[in-house]
Design an enzyme around this catalytic site. Structure first.
Site, PDB file in Angstrom:
ATOM      1  N   GLU A 196       0.775  -1.033   0.211  1.00  0.00           N
ATOM      2  CA  GLU A 196       0.166  -0.207   0.009  1.00  0.00           C
ATOM      3  C   GLU A 196       0.765   1.244  -0.014  1.00  0.00           C
ATOM      4  OE1 GLU A 196      -3.348  -0.383   3.020  1.00  0.00           O
ATOM      5  OE2 GLU A 196      -3.736  -2.323   2.234  1.00  0.00           O
TER       6      GLU A 196
HETATM    7  C1  LIG Z   1       2.936  -9.889   0.213  1.00  0.00           C
HETATM    8  C2  LIG Z   1       2.595  -8.735  -0.700  1.00  0.00           C
HETATM    9  C3  LIG Z   1       1.232  -8.485  -0.986  1.00  0.00           C
HETATM   10  C4  LIG Z   1       0.607  -7.393  -2.065  1.00  0.00           C
HETATM   11  N1  LIG Z   1      -0.546  -7.399  -2.264  1.00  0.00           N
HETATM   12  C5  LIG Z   1      -0.649  -6.867  -3.402  1.00  0.00           C
HETATM   13  C6  LIG Z   1      -2.272  -6.450  -3.673  1.00  0.00           C
HETATM   14  O1  LIG Z   1      -3.011  -7.254  -3.324  1.00  0.00           O
HETATM   15  N2  LIG Z   1      -2.292  -5.877  -5.029  1.00  0.00           N
HETATM   16  C7  LIG Z   1      -1.276  -5.153  -5.874  1.00  0.00           C
HETATM   17  O2  LIG Z   1      -1.693  -4.552  -6.688  1.00  0.00           O
HETATM   18  N3  LIG Z   1      -0.297  -5.126  -5.145  1.00  0.00           N
HETATM   19  C8  LIG Z   1       0.189  -5.748  -4.013  1.00  0.00           C
HETATM   20  N4  LIG Z   1       1.446  -6.096  -3.650  1.00  0.00           N
HETATM   21  C9  LIG Z   1       2.232  -5.180  -4.366  1.00  0.00           C
HETATM   22  C10 LIG Z   1       3.105  -4.053  -3.555  1.00  0.00           C
HETATM   23  O3  LIG Z   1       1.941  -2.992  -3.318  1.00  0.00           O
HETATM   24  C11 LIG Z   1       4.299  -3.580  -4.077  1.00  0.00           C
HETATM   25  O4  LIG Z   1       5.194  -4.575  -3.572  1.00  0.00           O
HETATM   26  C12 LIG Z   1       4.843  -2.219  -3.550  1.00  0.00           C
HETATM   27  O5  LIG Z   1       3.905  -1.414  -4.289  1.00  0.00           O
HETATM   28  C13 LIG Z   1       6.203  -1.891  -3.903  1.00  0.00           C
HETATM   29  O6  LIG Z   1       6.327  -2.241  -5.307  1.00  0.00           O
HETATM   30  P1  LIG Z   1       7.857  -3.248  -5.879  1.00  0.00           P
HETATM   31  O7  LIG Z   1       7.698  -4.359  -4.611  1.00  0.00           O
HETATM   32  O8  LIG Z   1       7.622  -3.610  -7.139  1.00  0.00           O
HETATM   33  O9  LIG Z   1       8.872  -2.203  -5.331  1.00  0.00           O
HETATM   34  P2  LIG Z   1       9.710  -1.351  -6.483  1.00  0.00           P
HETATM   35  O10 LIG Z   1       8.606  -0.249  -6.789  1.00  0.00           O
HETATM   36  O11 LIG Z   1      10.445  -2.208  -7.419  1.00  0.00           O
HETATM   37  O12 LIG Z   1      10.643  -0.560  -5.299  1.00  0.00           O
HETATM   38  C14 LIG Z   1      11.852  -1.162  -4.865  1.00  0.00           C
HETATM   39  C15 LIG Z   1      12.619  -0.159  -3.894  1.00  0.00           C
HETATM   40  O13 LIG Z   1      12.720   1.113  -4.514  1.00  0.00           O
HETATM   41  C16 LIG Z   1      12.191   2.226  -4.025  1.00  0.00           C
HETATM   42  N5  LIG Z   1      11.520   3.043  -4.791  1.00  0.00           N
HETATM   43  C17 LIG Z   1      10.842   2.573  -5.844  1.00  0.00           C
HETATM   44  N6  LIG Z   1      10.285   4.255  -6.493  1.00  0.00           N
HETATM   45  C18 LIG Z   1      11.113   5.017  -5.734  1.00  0.00           C
HETATM   46  C19 LIG Z   1      11.224   6.584  -5.981  1.00  0.00           C
HETATM   47  N7  LIG Z   1      10.459   7.270  -6.891  1.00  0.00           N
HETATM   48  N8  LIG Z   1      11.775   7.137  -5.032  1.00  0.00           N
HETATM   49  C20 LIG Z   1      12.437   6.555  -4.140  1.00  0.00           C
HETATM   50  N9  LIG Z   1      12.471   5.174  -3.909  1.00  0.00           N
HETATM   51  C21 LIG Z   1      11.624   4.578  -4.661  1.00  0.00           C
HETATM   52  C22 LIG Z   1      10.886   1.273  -3.180  1.00  0.00           C
HETATM   53  O14 LIG Z   1      10.665   2.009  -1.864  1.00  0.00           O
HETATM   54  C23 LIG Z   1      11.595   0.180  -2.650  1.00  0.00           C
HETATM   55  O15 LIG Z   1      12.380   0.363  -1.643  1.00  0.00           O
HETATM   56  C24 LIG Z   1       1.996  -6.971  -2.654  1.00  0.00           C
HETATM   57  C25 LIG Z   1       3.143  -7.136  -2.236  1.00  0.00           C
HETATM   58  C26 LIG Z   1       3.479  -8.356  -1.385  1.00  0.00           C
HETATM   59  C27 LIG Z   1       4.833  -8.402  -1.231  1.00  0.00           C
END
Ligand SMILES: Cc1cc2nc3c(=O)[nH]c(=O)nc-3n(C[C@H](O)[C@H](O)[C@H](O)COP(=O)(O)OP(=O)(O)OC[C@H]3O[C@@H](n4cnc5c(N)ncnc54)[C@H](O)[C@@H]3O)c2cc1C
Length: 633
Positions: free
Chosen positions: A423
């Site tokens: 979230e």
């Molecule tokens: C257990 C679990 C349940 C989930 N449930 C859902 C769900 O029900 N529906 C759904 O749609 N998604 C879901 N997600 C996805 C979740 O919302 C994402 O994991 C989250 O939004 C982060 O995306 P990412 O993991 O791809 O990280 P990335 O976006 O790849 O980020 C990697 C790192 O880079 C940082 N980062 C990224 N962009 C920036 C920026 N502009 N500036 C600074 N730092 C940055 C992030 O903070 C993070 O530390 C779930 C994930 C998990 C693991």
């Protein structure tokens, strides 16, 4: 608004998409947003909103019923170990009505308030993190919430009663290439001649996705006049072409039904669009305002259990001739856990109460609660883990098996970690809150940085600022000649006056950073993050003061109660955090960190291309197979 000239196009596009999905107008004055302008408006926080007697009773009745059922039926350890929620739990929570806690009674739900919703989520989380995460994904971000907010009467009548009976929903936004940045989304919905849509793409980490009966799916769309956007669709789980291709497994909340979902030519009727074409991201952001209040509540309620257990442990465990809680190092840990827990609960309850007022703009408060509570609950879990020594690392069952009193410390630690990521990660919440914090100034002076602004435009903006800022600036330097808060006979008043003066300092710091760095401030994420963190700390401090004073007045807490000492300790320790954050704005290692990161990244080769063979679909079930008898559906 801000010159993106030197940015690469991808980044500029992502920022533009985020900017376009922002709610432009503020429905009401926000306690938190005002603080970034130097205004600590305790009128918005005091008296602390206490749940009404009737509302509390309604929530208590459900929690009592739930507790009576959960004692014998909801075994968090067994569920964690099996990595599955068993059929009797699905049926049990559906029979208790927990699939429709906030769904209005007219559609078959319990029709409870947001405050009762978060209390119930907290009660569930105390037994089982996976079950709480399931219910939260279903109701905080899944189909019921956007339908409640934006659905037409027809849509509500069609889906809400099914959900209330026990059909499970999921929210599908994230993709392998689109995590924090929704603009990278590639799942596409194409409009057909008959008005229906065909969706193709993949959604990753979709919680409840492997078992859902209904999904909210975000997909790229192009309108008839060629405008690109993101649209939200309700998609039936039994649609042809909707496939589960992988069940994801995790460190914590191990039983959630989370997976990689594929949409292969999935046909969706025109009437399944929610809010309107191209408005999907706006819908997601608005839904998340309330949706984000689930995690802070779970964080607070689980921390309360951790506190209770830690207090008993600290008292009963004797080493070196004393209870570990009587050694200074142990006392500090226990006091920090107590203070943070009280503050987390305060923030969670405040957010829920604001949401229950309806028509109050809670975007800042909800985002802050999600960010602050997810970070602090991790600290609480880690601190309690340390206080517990080796038994923290040992599983609950194993400790029990040696005939000692167990507590699922390691499971709490594992389950808690994800809250800092889902979230909106903490980094993204910093950016989100910073954008809103800057809004007041951008409304006044943003025209100076607008692309294509003429000299005349800029002069007009300068003229407007000349009328506003001198008075604002001097007001924030000097504040009131007298302390602002003098009317309560209470030692907490000195804390409020401290918070008020730091609030003005916060506003001035933000203003100075804007003047010094201009539009480049947007790229100084760590400076912005510290400013946001200071705002969050000050807001939480002010709210805890408001809560304890209110509780004392209404009698749920008395002078001399442990809560006073807890709040006093919390305020004193967070003063140090605030002071350090202010210092770090001017003296930090941000630049060297950027250089080192560049150098380290320069040394490595890129991952190979993520292309992979197409995964086969796996057999799937639907939640309604467990919860709803189909002949009655
Ligand atoms: C257990 C679990 C349940 C989930 N449930 C859902 C769900 O029900 N529906 C759904 O749609 N998604 C879901 N997600 C996805 C979740 O919302 C994402 O994991 C989250 O939004 C982060 O995306 P990412 O993991 O791809 O990280 P990335 O976006 O790849 O980020 C990697 C790192 O880079 C940082 N980062 C990224 N962009 C920036 C920026 N502009 N500036 C600074 N730092 C940055 C992030 O903070 C993070 O530390 C779930 C994930 C998990 C693991």
């Amino acid at each position: 608004m801000i010159d993106n000239k030197n940015r690469n196009q991808e980044e500029a596009k992502s920022i533009q998409v985020a900017e376009e999905s922002r709610e432009l107008d503020w429905k009401s004055k926000s306690f938190m947003a005002s603080m970034f302008m130097g205004d600590l408006d305790m009128g918005l926080a005091f008296p602390f909103p206490i749940q009404s007697e009737d509302d509390r009773k309604e929530g208590d009745a459900i929690i009592e019923k739930f507790d009576a059922w959960a004692k014998d039926n909801l075994d968090g350890d067994a569920i964690d170990k099996a990595q599955e929620i068993p059929p009797h739990v699905w049926k049990g929570i559906a029979d208790l009505g927990l699939f429709g806690i906030k769904i209005p009674k007219e559609y078959g739900g319990l029709g409870l308030s947001q405050t009762n919703y978060v209390r119930i989520l907290g009660a569930v989380a105390r037994y089982c993190g996976s079950t709480a995460a399931t219910l939260s994904a279903h109701q905080s971000i899944g189909v019921p919430q956007p339908l409640k907010l934006f659905g037409t009467e027809e849509q509500k009548k069609k889906w809400l009663p099914r959900i209330a009976k026990g059909e499970l929903s999921a929210f599908a936004l994230t993709e392998p290439g689109a995590g924090s940045d929704p603009a990278s989304m590639v799942t596409e919905a194409v409009k057909q001649e008959d008005g229906s849509w065909v969706i193709n793409g993949e959604k990753l980490w979709c919680t409840n996705g492997t078992l859902a009966d209904l999904y909210v799916v975000m997909a790229r769309t192009t309108s008839a006049d060629g405008r690109k956007g993101i649209t939200a669709f309700v998609v039936e789980g039994r649609s042809e072409g909707l496939e589960v291709v992988h069940r994801c497994r995790f460190l914590g909340i191990r039983a959630i039904e989370n997976g990689l979902i594929r949409f292969r030519n999935v046909r969706v009727p025109a009437e399944n669009v929610i809010l309107g074409e191209g408005k999907g991201l706006k819908l997601a952001l608005t839904t998340l305002n309330d949706g984000r209040l689930g995690i802070p509540a779970v964080a607070a309620f689980v921390s309360k259990d951790v506190l209770d257990f830690s207090a008993s442990w600290a008292k009963c465990r004797v080493q070196w001739g004393k209870s570990v809680g009587d050694h200074e190092a142990g006392a500090q840990k226990l006091a920090d856990i107590a203070g943070l827990t009280y503050a987390m609960e305060t923030l969670a309850l405040y957010g829920a109460a604001l949401s229950d007022k309806h028509n109050v703009d809670i975007r800042m408060e909800a985002a802050t609660a999600k960010m602050w509570n997810s970070e602090r609950s991790w600290e609480v879990a880690d601190t309690a883990f340390q206080l517990r020594g080796g038994r923290g690392f040992e599983t609950d069952r194993s400790v029990d098996g040696r005939c000692e009193v167990g507590f699922p410390m390691e499971r709490v630690l594992r389950d808690t970690r994800i809250n800092r990521i889902v979230e909106g990660t903490t980094d993204i919440m910093h950016l989100f809150i910073a954008r809103e914090a800057l809004d007041g100034h951008l409304r006044n002076a943003g025209g100076l940085f607008k692309k294509g602004a003429t000299l005349l435009d800029k002069l007009k903006v300068i003229g407007k600022c000349a009328l506003i800022y001198p008075k604002w600036y001097i007001g924030n330097i000097f504040g009131s000649i007298f302390d602002k808060f003098i009317d309560f006979d209470d030692p907490f008043i000195s804390h409020l006056n401290w918070i008020e003066s730091k609030t003005r300092k916060l506003a001035l710091t933000l203003f100075h950073q804007m003047l010094l760095k201009g539009p480049k401030l947007e790229m100084r994420q760590l400076i912005l993050a510290r400013i946001v963190d200071i705002g969050a700390e000050l807001a939480v401090m002010a709210l805890t003061v408001s809560r304890i004073q209110t509780e004392e007045r209404v009698g749920s807490c008395f002078k001399g109660s442990p809560n006073r000492a807890i709040v006093e300790h919390f305020l004193l320790s967070r003063r140090k955090v605030v002071d350090r954050l202010f210092e770090d704005i001017w003296s930090n290692t941000d630049e060297s960190a950027s250089n080192v990161a560049k150098a380290v990244m320069g040394r490595v080769t890129e991952f190979p291309s993520p292309e992979r063979a197409e995964l086969p679909a796996i057999d799937r079930k639907f939640c309604s197979d467990y919860t709803v008898r189909h002949d009655s559906a």
